[in-house]
Design a protein around this motif. Structure first.
Motif, PDB file in Angstrom:
ATOM      1  N   GLY A   9       0.818  -1.224   0.000  1.00  0.00           N
ATOM      2  CA  GLY A   9       0.000   0.000   0.000  1.00  0.00           C
ATOM      3  C   GLY A   9       0.841   1.257   0.000  1.00  0.00           C
ATOM      4  N   GLY A  10       1.956   1.246  -0.741  1.00  0.00           N
ATOM      5  CA  GLY A  10       2.718   2.477  -0.981  1.00  0.00           C
ATOM      6  C   GLY A  10       2.056   3.245  -2.108  1.00  0.00           C
ATOM      7  N   ILE A  11       2.744   4.236  -2.626  1.00  0.00           N
ATOM      8  CA  ILE A  11       2.138   5.070  -3.666  1.00  0.00           C
ATOM      9  C   ILE A  11       1.774   4.250  -4.910  1.00  0.00           C
ATOM     10  CG2 ILE A  11       4.406   5.851  -4.567  1.00  0.00           C
ATOM     11  CD1 ILE A  11       1.105   7.863  -4.548  1.00  0.00           C
ATOM     12  N   VAL A  12       2.621   3.273  -5.251  1.00  0.00           N
ATOM     13  CA  VAL A  12       2.344   2.497  -6.468  1.00  0.00           C
ATOM     14  C   VAL A  12       1.149   1.566  -6.222  1.00  0.00           C
ATOM     15  CG1 VAL A  12       3.267   0.821  -8.115  1.00  0.00           C
ATOM     16  CG2 VAL A  12       4.729   2.676  -7.274  1.00  0.00           C
ATOM     17  N   GLY A  13       1.159   0.880  -5.074  1.00  0.00           N
ATOM     18  CA  GLY A  13       0.066  -0.060  -4.786  1.00  0.00           C
ATOM     19  C   GLY A  13      -1.277   0.636  -4.701  1.00  0.00           C
ATOM     20  N   SER A 257      11.499 -10.447  -2.818  1.00  0.00           N
ATOM     21  CA  SER A 257      11.381 -11.739  -2.121  1.00  0.00           C
ATOM     22  C   SER A 257      10.046 -12.406  -2.447  1.00  0.00           C
ATOM     23  CB  SER A 257      11.561 -11.571  -0.611  1.00  0.00           C
ATOM     24  OG  SER A 257      10.683 -10.594  -0.135  1.00  0.00           O
ATOM     25  N   LEU A 258       8.998 -11.596  -2.660  1.00  0.00           N
ATOM     26  CA  LEU A 258       7.706 -12.192  -3.047  1.00  0.00           C
ATOM     27  C   LEU A 258       7.809 -12.810  -4.442  1.00  0.00           C
ATOM     28  CD1 LEU A 258       5.328  -9.392  -1.713  1.00  0.00           C
ATOM     29  CD2 LEU A 258       5.599 -11.701  -0.787  1.00  0.00           C
ATOM     30  N   ALA A 259       8.498 -12.121  -5.334  1.00  0.00           N
ATOM     31  CA  ALA A 259       8.669 -12.643  -6.700  1.00  0.00           C
ATOM     32  C   ALA A 259       9.479 -13.932  -6.678  1.00  0.00           C
ATOM     33  CB  ALA A 259       9.347 -11.590  -7.581  1.00  0.00           C
TER      34      ALA A 259
END
Ligand SMILES: Cc1cc2nc3c(=O)[nH]c(=O)nc-3n(C[C@H](O)[C@H](O)[C@H](O)COP(=O)(O)OP(=O)(O)OC[C@H]3O[C@@H](n4cnc5c(N)ncnc54)[C@H](O)[C@@H]3O)c2cc1C
Length: 414
Positions: A9-13, A257-259
């Motif tokens: 939930g940063g600016i991109v999310g 790490s999720l990727a």
């Protein structure tokens, strides 16, 4: 209606979540921390249209030993992290050729030239156009040598369509009297603008998303359940599972790490920067100013001046070195005489940097229903809304109007 989970939930999310929601998807954002406290919080607040010359530049590798030795230089490498960072640096070095630099700049130009319109459309959609201040950004130079360090970047940016007006330091002082009058040269970056407060921006976007029926799950994504190329659900650290038709990975530096869990090797490092918000600064600055020699910019947020900058290569677990933030504030007095710095709040952010400075936008051929929206480096705030529009196209099966092939998550697989 498609169910989409946006991780981060940063600016991109949050930009992605809002755009997908407005296109009729049922969207859930997974975010562990207080909203906007990733890199988005620490940013300098600029919609940096034309900030397109990559970090990897010819001759840069020769400078690495100096970065290792000088902990206060605008660019530095933490000695303890240098070995871990070697694979990233090897790729970074390969992009420091002139031809690659031009190709990267041209790709970033295509994206950033769309940024202002996309960002304004998103602000209009949430009913807060006042969060953007459309005023040129001013770069300051002490002398001819100092200005010469930017010559190549300015020439390339102009060639690719940016508007940069060079003025004297005295003219810059007349445009914004808060700036010291003894700079020799200055440049007005006409395509840039800035936000009144990046944290407020992310919070406002999140509130709008919620008020329109979006779900925010407080939690950390740690794993996925898959069926072949199809991801079925994301697992959170507390054991909950969230199922969806589509997933967007927008967890900033943690996207790597999720990727990895999904078998998609991303090359990305968190390049640290610091920002200090100065309340009661005693200075009425009206423009964002950059002092490249000092390695920082200063943006007049609505209730504070933010002194932000430095590029510090360190591995993900590295603790902040607050001395670097203090050094920037000390140097800010050169730009703003009379600056008061007693009421200071320091922030640290990790810019998610790829070795080719291009963001990661799009699907991997390994996965049918996962879209990546990360790796924006120093341009996450600038490109959040444009990225959101592009990934919404991908999820809807539409052809994006900007060619995103060079931003593919699969480009690191070779
Ligand atoms: C000093 C400084 C100045 C900058 N100035 C500018 C500027 O002027 N203009 C500009 O465009 N950019 C600027 N940037 C860069 C910009 O801040 C970043 O590019 C941007 O914040 C990246 O956004 P993001 O949403 O990808 O990542 P982040 O802002 O880091 O957000 C990622 C989110 O994902 C969450 N997350 C992490 N792991 C998980 C997980 N496992 N599960 C769920 N959620 C997770 C985090 O909690 C975080 O909220 C600056 C950065 C710094 C540090």
């Amino acid at each position: 209606m498609t169910q989409v989970v946006v991780i981060g939930g940063g600016i991109v999310g949050i930009s992605c979540a809002l755009t997908l929601q407005s296109q009729g998807h049922e969207v859930t954002v997974v975010e562990p921390g207080p909203v906007g406290e990733g890199a988005s919080w620490a940013s300098c607040g600029c919609i940096a249209v034309g900030e397109i010359v990559p970090l990897s530049q010819p001759g840069m590798l020769m400078k690495v030993p100096g970065w290792l030795l000088d902990a206060e230089a605008p660019l530095s490498v933490r000695p303890g992290s240098a070995v871990k960072l070697l694979p990233w640096f090897a790729r970074f070095a390969a992009n420091a050729r002139r031809s690659r630099m031009r190709a990267i700049a041209s790709d970033l130009a295509r994206l950033t030239f769309a940024a202002t319109a996309d960002f304004k459309a998103q602000l209009a959609d949430i009913g807060h156009p006042e969060l953007l201040v459309e005023r040129p950004v001013i770069k300051l130079f002490d002398d001819d040598n100092d200005r010469a360090t930017m010559r190549g970047a300015f020439d390339l940016a102009r060639e690719l369509g940016c508007t940069i007006d060079e003025v004297t330091g005295q003219e810059a002082h007349e445009i914004d009297p808060a700036i010291a009058s003894d700079f020799r040269h200055a440049a007005l970056l006409r395509d840039w603008s800035f936000v009144t407060d990046p944290r407020l921006l992310v919070e406002t976007m999140m509130q709008t998303f919620s008020s329109r029926g979006g779900t925010i799950e407080s939690g950390e994504a740690v794993d996925f359940v898959r069926d072949g190329q199809q991801v079925k659900s994301v697992g959170l650290r507390d054991g909950r599972m969230i199922s969806a038709d589509d997933f967007v990975i927008a967890a900033g530096t943690h996207s790597k790490s999720l990727a990895d869990k999904l078998g998609v090797p991303l090359r990305m490092e968190g390049v640290i920067g610091y920002s200090t918000a100065l309340k009661d600064s005693g200075v009425d600055l009206r423009h964002t100013v950059f002092y490249a020699k000092g390695g920082f910019g200063i943006t007049p947020y609505q209730d504070a001046l933010a002194v932000a900058g430095t590029v510090e290569f360190a591995d993900l677990g590295a603790k902040p070195n607050w001395n670097r933030a203090d050094v920037l504030v000390g140097r800010a007095h050169r730009v703003l005489p009379g600056l008061r710095a007693e009421r200071a709040e320091r922030r640290m952010g990790r810019r998610p940097f790829t070795p080719d400075t291009r963001p990661i936008i799009g699907r991997s051929r390994r996965l049918a229903n996962v879209t990546f929206a990360t790796g924006h480096g120093q341009l996450g705030l600038t490109l959040g809304s444009t990225t959101a529009r592009l990934i919404a196209d991908v999820i809807a099966g539409r052809m994006p109007d900007i060619d995103i092939q060079t931003f593919s998550p699969d480009r690191f697989s070779t």
